[in-house]
Scaffold this motif. Structure first.
Motif, PDB file in Angstrom:
ATOM      1  N   ALA A  41       0.834  -1.333   0.015  1.00 55.71           N
ATOM      2  CA  ALA A  41      -0.029  -0.024   0.130  1.00 55.71           C
ATOM      3  C   ALA A  41       1.079   1.279   0.052  1.00 55.71           C
ATOM      4  N   ILE A  42       1.914   1.274   0.827  1.00 54.44           N
ATOM      5  CA  ILE A  42       3.064   2.386   0.842  1.00 54.44           C
ATOM      6  C   ILE A  42       3.538   2.680  -0.326  1.00 54.44           C
ATOM      7  N   GLY A  43       3.845   1.508  -1.085  1.00 57.00           N
ATOM      8  CA  GLY A  43       4.724   1.448  -2.461  1.00 57.00           C
ATOM      9  C   GLY A  43       3.545   2.149  -3.564  1.00 57.00           C
ATOM     10  N   GLN A  44       2.355   1.778  -3.497  1.00 59.09           N
ATOM     11  CA  GLN A  44       1.348   2.248  -4.389  1.00 59.09           C
ATOM     12  C   GLN A  44       1.348   3.638  -4.251  1.00 59.09           C
ATOM     13  N   ALA A  45       1.133   3.993  -2.880  1.00 59.55           N
ATOM     14  CA  ALA A  45       1.037   5.512  -2.724  1.00 59.55           C
ATOM     15  C   ALA A  45       1.921   6.393  -3.360  1.00 59.55           C
ATOM     16  N   THR A  50       3.996  10.104  -7.317  1.00 61.26           N
ATOM     17  CA  THR A  50       4.914  10.502  -8.451  1.00 61.26           C
ATOM     18  C   THR A  50       4.156  10.743  -9.779  1.00 61.26           C
ATOM     19  N   ALA A  51       3.261  10.107  -9.988  1.00 57.10           N
ATOM     20  CA  ALA A  51       2.425  10.327 -11.347  1.00 57.10           C
ATOM     21  C   ALA A  51       1.623  11.536 -11.098  1.00 57.10           C
TER      22      ALA A  51
END
Length: 80
Positions: A41-45, A50-51
């Motif tokens: 979840a933290i990685g996806q956030a 960044t996007a």
């Protein structure tokens, strides 16, 4: 053993020990799954942030180019 049964005592003890081990391992497995879920979840956030930053930079660049064209008296096309 709580009471005598027709099953061999060694088998009963082995099954009991196996059940205790499963119960003992459950909390460690749950903690591992939680850690993996949180990391994902933290990685996806971070990817989403960044996007968004990239999209904002692109928009800012387009606005700057349009404003510069207007200031220099160029042909500024009207939005459609």
């Amino acid at each position: 053993m709580a009471f005598p049964t027709s099953v061999n005592d060694q088998i009963t003890d082995a099954v009991s020990q196996s059940n205790v081990q499963v119960l003992g391992d459950a909390s460690a497995q749950a903690a591992g799954v939680l850690a993996q879920s949180m990391a994902q979840a933290i990685g996806q956030a971070a990817i989403n942030a960044t996007a968004q930053q990239q999209n904002t930079a692109t928009l800012a660049q387009a606005v700057t180019a349009r404003a510069t064209a207007v200031l220099l008296g160029g042909q500024a096309s009207k939005p459609q």
